[in-house]
Structure formats: C-alpha cells, structure tokens
Design a protein around this motif. Structure first.
Motif, PDB file in Angstrom:
ATOM      1  N   ALA A 174      23.347  41.515  59.139  1.00 51.85           N
ATOM      2  CA  ALA A 174      23.757  42.293  57.970  1.00 51.85           C
ATOM      3  C   ALA A 174      23.630  43.780  58.263  1.00 51.85           C
ATOM      4  CB  ALA A 174      22.913  41.909  56.761  1.00 51.85           C
ATOM      5  N   MET A 175      22.554  44.172  58.953  1.00 50.40           N
ATOM      6  CA  MET A 175      22.398  45.581  59.274  1.00 50.40           C
ATOM      7  C   MET A 175      23.531  46.046  60.177  1.00 50.40           C
ATOM      8  SD  MET A 175      18.349  46.395  59.474  1.00 50.40           S
ATOM      9  CE  MET A 175      17.992  45.434  60.920  1.00 50.40           C
ATOM     10  N   PHE A 176      23.907  45.180  61.106  1.00 53.42           N
ATOM     11  CA  PHE A 176      25.038  45.539  61.957  1.00 53.42           C
ATOM     12  C   PHE A 176      26.312  45.661  61.138  1.00 53.42           C
ATOM     13  CE2 PHE A 176      27.891  45.901  65.322  1.00 53.42           C
ATOM     14  CZ  PHE A 176      28.930  45.006  65.125  1.00 53.42           C
ATOM     15  N   MET A 177      26.535  44.708  60.225  1.00 54.94           N
ATOM     16  CA  MET A 177      27.760  44.729  59.424  1.00 54.94           C
ATOM     17  C   MET A 177      27.785  45.939  58.492  1.00 54.94           C
ATOM     18  SD  MET A 177      28.931  40.855  58.532  1.00 54.94           S
ATOM     19  CE  MET A 177      27.543  40.089  57.720  1.00 54.94           C
ATOM     20  N   ASP A 218      20.284  58.526  49.929  1.00 51.45           N
ATOM     21  CA  ASP A 218      19.300  59.586  49.663  1.00 51.45           C
ATOM     22  C   ASP A 218      17.912  59.187  50.122  1.00 51.45           C
ATOM     23  OD1 ASP A 218      20.817  60.236  46.420  1.00 51.45           O
ATOM     24  OD2 ASP A 218      21.404  60.788  48.466  1.00 51.45           O
ATOM     25  N   LEU A 219      17.609  57.909  49.921  1.00 51.91           N
ATOM     26  CA  LEU A 219      16.280  57.455  50.305  1.00 51.91           C
ATOM     27  C   LEU A 219      16.070  57.587  51.804  1.00 51.91           C
ATOM     28  CD1 LEU A 219      16.127  54.308  48.015  1.00 51.91           C
ATOM     29  CD2 LEU A 219      14.750  56.372  47.803  1.00 51.91           C
ATOM     30  N   TYR A 220      17.121  57.240  52.574  1.00 55.75           N
ATOM     31  CA  TYR A 220      16.995  57.372  54.025  1.00 55.75           C
ATOM     32  C   TYR A 220      16.876  58.826  54.439  1.00 55.75           C
ATOM     33  CZ  TYR A 220      18.160  52.452  54.596  1.00 55.75           C
ATOM     34  OH  TYR A 220      18.149  51.086  54.541  1.00 55.75           O
ATOM     35  N   LEU A 278      12.992  47.573  53.948  1.00 54.73           N
ATOM     36  CA  LEU A 278      12.297  46.359  53.527  1.00 54.73           C
ATOM     37  C   LEU A 278      11.862  46.367  52.062  1.00 54.73           C
ATOM     38  CD1 LEU A 278      10.181  45.027  56.516  1.00 54.73           C
ATOM     39  CD2 LEU A 278      12.266  44.146  55.497  1.00 54.73           C
ATOM     40  N   PRO A 279      11.215  47.453  51.595  1.00 59.48           N
ATOM     41  CA  PRO A 279      10.815  47.433  50.183  1.00 59.48           C
ATOM     42  C   PRO A 279      12.011  47.302  49.242  1.00 59.48           C
ATOM     43  CG  PRO A 279       9.716  49.219  51.340  1.00 59.48           C
ATOM     44  CD  PRO A 279      10.730  48.667  52.283  1.00 59.48           C
ATOM     45  N   MET A 280      13.101  48.028  49.551  1.00 61.87           N
ATOM     46  CA  MET A 280      14.250  47.948  48.652  1.00 61.87           C
ATOM     47  C   MET A 280      14.903  46.578  48.703  1.00 61.87           C
ATOM     48  SD  MET A 280      14.435  50.758  47.112  1.00 61.87           S
ATOM     49  CE  MET A 280      16.044  50.688  46.357  1.00 61.87           C
ATOM     50  N   LEU A 281      14.727  45.876  49.816  1.00 66.29           N
ATOM     51  CA  LEU A 281      15.350  44.559  49.943  1.00 66.29           C
ATOM     52  C   LEU A 281      14.477  43.436  49.411  1.00 66.29           C
ATOM     53  CD1 LEU A 281      17.080  44.313  53.413  1.00 66.29           C
ATOM     54  CD2 LEU A 281      18.125  44.405  51.182  1.00 66.29           C
ATOM     55  N   PHE A 336      13.001  51.651  58.533  1.00 64.96           N
ATOM     56  CA  PHE A 336      13.158  50.239  58.216  1.00 64.96           C
ATOM     57  C   PHE A 336      11.969  49.727  57.411  1.00 64.96           C
ATOM     58  CE2 PHE A 336      14.821  46.105  58.589  1.00 64.96           C
ATOM     59  CZ  PHE A 336      13.789  45.248  58.921  1.00 64.96           C
ATOM     60  N   ARG A 337      10.769  50.096  57.869  1.00 67.67           N
ATOM     61  CA  ARG A 337       9.568  49.573  57.209  1.00 67.67           C
ATOM     62  C   ARG A 337       9.391  50.137  55.813  1.00 67.67           C
ATOM     63  NH1 ARG A 337       4.240  50.570  60.186  1.00 67.67           N
ATOM     64  NH2 ARG A 337       3.384  49.914  58.188  1.00 67.67           N
ATOM     65  N   PHE A 338       9.712  51.424  55.635  1.00 64.14           N
ATOM     66  CA  PHE A 338       9.338  52.051  54.366  1.00 64.14           C
ATOM     67  C   PHE A 338      10.490  52.238  53.401  1.00 64.14           C
ATOM     68  CE2 PHE A 338       5.141  52.353  55.587  1.00 64.14           C
ATOM     69  CZ  PHE A 338       5.030  52.860  56.866  1.00 64.14           C
TER      70      PHE A 338
END
Lengths: 303, 301
Positions: free
Chosen positions: A92-95, A194-196, A215-218, A210-212
C-alpha cells in the motif's frame, strides 16, 4: 406522518431482514443446537437424533486430530494476519507513491482478488507439484537446493511448522493481499501531508516518520483490517480443501475443512456441527465486539 | 550581516548531501527490489496459468518444466470443452449469479436506503444484526442451511443455490449501499418530490434509485463475483452432474481427469483461464467502484 414513515421503513427493510435472519442468524443458532445432538447418518434410521449434551465437544477435545486442526487454524490465523498486514502495508505504501503508471501497477496487484479460490488453488497446486514445479526448477538452477522440495507431501515437522503448512499459508496470504492493500491504501491516503511536513521539520527520519505519523494515524484502519482478516482465516474453507483437503497427515487441516469432511465424508454431522460451533464461538465473539464498538462509535457520532 | 559559507562548512554540507544521496539510492534499490519480488509473487501464478493453457500437454507436464512455450497451441482450449460440459457449467454459474445479483440489488437498495436515512426504532439493532451476519464466516452455517434446502427439496436446483448465495451476499450489499447513501445523497430531492405529491415509495423509485446508481453498480460487482467465485455453498448444495457451477466443475475436472496430478493439464489450465474471464472483465469495467467500495469499508471502521 412519522408513523407512516416508520411503517414504510419496516416494509422496506423486511425482505433483507427476513433473509438475513433466516439464512444467517438462525442457522448459526441452529448449528449450536445440532452440536448437542447425536447426528450420525449411519445410525439415524434406528436411533434418531437424541440429545447428548456436551458429548460431541468431549469427543472432539479428546481427539488428537481435532486438537491439531484447532491448533493449525489458530497458527494459520496468526501467521496470515501478520503476513498479509505487513506485506499489504508495504504494498500500500508503494501504491501511495506518486509514480508513473501507478494506476496500472495498482490494478496488477489486485488480480488475485478477483480470482476464484478454486482457480488460485489449482494453479498453486501446479506450481507446488514436486516433479513439475517451476519453483523447484529455479531453486535447483540457482544451486540453492539439490533435490526437489516436496511442497505438499513433506511430512517432517519442526514443532507446529511443516513445509505444507508454510506453503498453504503462502497461498492464503497471496489471496488476501489485494483486499488488505486497498483498505490500507485508503487509510494512507487519508493522512494529511501536513503531518509529514511537521515531522520533517522536527527532524524525523524516514523510519521516524513511519513510527510517529503513519502508524498512529493508521491505527483504526489496521484494527479493522486485522479483525476482518482474523475472522475470515478462522472460518476459511475453499483454498485448503481444494489444495490438500487438510493433509498430508492432518498438517494443513483447519476447522472449516474438518467440519465439512466429518459430515460429508464420514456422515458425522454431530461432530461437524460441534466443529462449526467452535468456529462460531471464536469468530462470533470477535464479531460481536466489533459490532458493539461500531455501534458505540456511531452513537457518539450521532450525538 | 549575511553569514558567509566557510570552506569547512561547505565541505560538511557536501558530505551530508552525498550521504543523503546514498541513503536515497539505497532506499530506492530496496523499494524496487521489494516491488519486483511482490509483483512476481502476485502475478507469476497467472503467467504460469496462461502459458500452460497455450501449450501442448506434453510440454506442460514436462519435467523439468518448460518456462516459455516452444509451440503455441489451442489444444487446451478445445479439449477443455470436451472433458467437462464446460458450457453447461458456465451457463449454470451465469444464471445463478445473475439472479443473485438482481435480488441483492433490489433488496439491498430498499433496506440500505431506509437504514441510511431514517432513524426509526430498531434501526441500529437491525444494522448490528446485518453486520454480525456479514462478518461471521459461512462455515458456521453450512449444516442447518443444507438441511433447510434439502427439506425444501431444493438441493441441486438453481433456486437452492440462489437462496444460499443471496444469504451470504445480501448483508455486505446492504451495508455497502447504506454507507454509500449516507455519505453521498442529500435528502432535499426526495423532500421536493414528496411535496409534489409522491408517497414514500414512489419517491424511492423515481429519485433515490437513479441517484444511487454508482452504489448499486458497486454492489452488483461484488454480488456477481461472490456468486461466480463461490465454492463452499455450490459444492454443498449442487453436486449432481448437470447443475454444477463452474467452480465445482473445475474441481471435478481436477479430480477425475487428474488436472492437478498431471493428466490433461493444459486443458485444465485453459478452463481456469476461461473461468477467470468474467471476473477480469468486471474488474476492468468497475475497478473504480470496487476500490471505492472496499475503501469505504476501511474508512467507516
């Protein structure tokens, strides 16, 4: 006005509700009822179907084949849920990346989803045949192995694991990847950039982002997908039945296949119903919790 | 006063840029490697199926296996229709899947509509029941449904299969349509129609159904594919020769002709290819709707 509206609603819902209860809910309860009877087609003419209390459950829990089947089912579920989630998330991250041909690549990853389980199982049977397998051929060419891997007939076990077990897990993961990737992709796409950016300004590395952020948003989507995966893997039937029917030596047997074969091969509908009841308890509890949480969230949303 | 870049700070930033570029390349290599491996994992079985369907049987069962067909032949496709009554099985599947789809669309739109719009007593309980029935796997229901269909005398009939298929497709269809209607259709149009004198049902027919067309399209895909691909219920309820669905027919082909064990493998692979066609066609036509349907499920959670 309200009363005529309500009457309209009940009328509109009635066909669906009747069918769902008659073909869904009631049969589940009836399975429980059947599991408390003796229901052996070979004896039914003379003995009928007497009530026998917990005898069927007693039988299965003392049956090593059943216990192995139960253990297989749970082990498969853990392995498949983790495998599909991790791989699905990576895919999914790739897509999610902005690259040319993204839509085309996405549709490629989705093909196993429209594949009938019978067809998928049949092709993998070819790929895993001991003598004709291209996988064996490739491994031998690369010098990784000397003799053919007996994908579906090797009965050596390392604890709970065996080669047939891992092969079946790989096929089931293969089948479950598309659906989960799409769900996780939807979740990924809902995370605002924006979060990134904020994380980058704070000095986060790729792994940190990825960790912060990811993952939390997912978390919610991950919970939903893993729950759905767990439930469907516990109650699985088609692929395993077509590929190995639970063999060799019961190494790949799962509850669904066990129930089916006990009833339609050995005529023990009582054992089959008891097994189905186990599936019902395992999946029904999780489903009930899920439904309850959903309705609570909906109530909160509605205010 | 602007800070001038010193020689040492220039050197440091150049080094960090190089490190960053190396990291980027390392990531890129890893991503490409992973995606290639994943694509092979996902797609290789289909390549093998296609390739085998166009080879002669001698080539297919060769050991070591032949990766690229040396001779292309349609032998598999011709034989597939002779080993099993392929057209008959496909016809069975088509009829049952189409009727299931129509019934699902009808009932799901009716209930999805009222469940998405109106807060009537018992609505959330009904939704909960439908969701629960959708979640719990079919293997928990096979025996009672089998006995029910048997008692109704509907074993080995189209109607029996349709009933079972509607049973497992209707909950998902209702929930999907309910979710879709809740998020995408405002009520003003129906209210306007009702002021103009329509009653509830005519408003539903004339206003809501046309608007919910994309949602109905989505559930048709899922309902049809679910019925077409099903194996559990078809093998349970329809085992006698003529009424087999194509999935059960394929399994029968495997057993009798040893398609899995090495007899007429190219024909069996050809049959598999042909069985996948409806799924692929529908997917091509409706990928947008399918993906939207699954994604909606993800977001609701």
């Amino acid at each position: 006005m309200i009363r005529s509206r309500n009457r309209f609603c009940y009328l509109m819902v009635a066909p669906t509700l009747i069918l769902v209860v008659a073909l869904g809910i009631y049969p589940m309860l009836d399975t429980l009822r059947l599991s408390f009877l003796e229901y052996n087609l070979l004896r039914i003419a003379k003995h009928g179907t007497p009530f026998v209390g917990f005898k069927n459950f007693d039988t299965i829990f003392h049956n090593p084949m059943f216990m192995q089947t139960l253990f297989n089912t749970l082990a498969f579920s853990v392995l498949i849920v983790i495998g599909v989630t991790v791989l699905g998330l990576l895919i999914a991250m790739f897509m999610n990346l902005e690259i040319i041909g993204r839509n085309f690549l996405r549709s490629l990853f989705l093909v196993p989803w429209v594949t009938p389980p019978v067809v998928g199982a049949a092709i993998w049977l070819q790929l895993c045949s001991t003598t004709m397998s291209p996988i064996n051929h490739l491994l031998k060419l690369l010098g990784i192995i000397d003799g053919n891997v007996r994908f579906l007939t090797d009965v050596r076990t390392l604890g709970p694991l065996s080669i047939p077990f891992l092969v079946i897990a790989a096929v089931r993961i293969w089948h479950g990847l598309p659906f989960t990737s799409v769900m996780l992709l939807a979740g990924l796409q809902s995370i605002s950039d924006d979060l990134y950016e904020a994380a980058e300004i704070d000095g986060a590395s790729t792994l940190g982002k990825f960790r912060f952020v990811t993952l939390p948003m997912l978390r919610d989507v991950l919970l939903v997908t893993m729950t759905l995966l767990f439930i469907s893997t516990i109650g699985h039937f088609a692929t395993v039945y077509v590929m190995t029917a639970g063999g060799p030596n019961n190494l790949t047997n799962i509850l669904g296949v066990y129930a089916y074969t006990q009833a339609f091969v050995f005529y023990h509908f009582d054992i089959g119903a008891a097994t189905s009841s186990i599936i019902l308890v395992l999946t029904g509890t999780v489903a009930a919790i899920y439904v309850y949480l959903q309705s609570r969230m909906a109530a909160i949303e509605a205010g | 006063m602007k800070a001038q870049p010193t020689p040492s700070s220039l050197g440091a930033s150049r080094l960090s840029r190089q490190v960053r570029r190396l990291k980027l390349t390392a990531w890129r290599v890893a991503v490409v490697a992973f995606v290639t491996a994943a694509l092979v994992y996902v797609l290789f079985p289909f390549y093998w199926m296609l390739k085998s369907s166009f080879q002669t049987n001698v080539e297919v069962v060769a050991s070591p296996p032949i990766w690229l067909p040396r001779t292309l032949s349609l032998e598999g496709y011709v034989l597939a229709t002779r080993f099993i009554p392929f057209a008959q099985y496909v016809g069975n599947s088509l009829i049952v899947s189409l009727v299931t789809t129509v019934v699902c669309c009808l009932f799901a739109s009716m209930s999805g509509y009222v469940l998405s719009r109106f807060r009537f007593p018992g609505a959330s309980l009904i939704l909960g029941v439908i969701l629960f029935a959708q979640l719990v796997p079919g293997t928990t229901r096979i025996f009672p449904v089998y006995f029910l269909i048997q008692r109704l005398g509907l074993l080995n009939t189209y109607l029996g299969l349709i009933i079972a298929f509607v049973g497992f497709s209707l909950p998902y269809a209702t929930l999907m349509l309910q979710g879709y209607l809740r998020t995408s259709c405002p009520m003003e149009l129906e209210e306007a129609a009702m002021i103009d004198g329509c009653n509830w049902f005519t408003a539903f027919l004339r206003i809501v159904l046309p608007i919910s067309a994309p949602g109905i399209t989505a559930i048709s895909f899922f309902a049809f594919l679910g019925a077409w691909n099903d194996f559990l219920w078809s093998s349970l309820l329809s085992t006698v020769g003529d009424l087999r669905t194509i999935q059960v027919g394929l399994r029968f082909f495997m057993g009798e002709q040893g398609g899995g064990g090495g007899s007429q493998v190219n024909a069996f692979m050809a049959a598999c290819v042909m069985t996948m066609i409806p799924g692929l066609v529908l997917f091509r036509l409706g990928q947008r709707y399918i993906v939207r349907g699954i994604s909606a499920g993800a977001m609701k959670g």
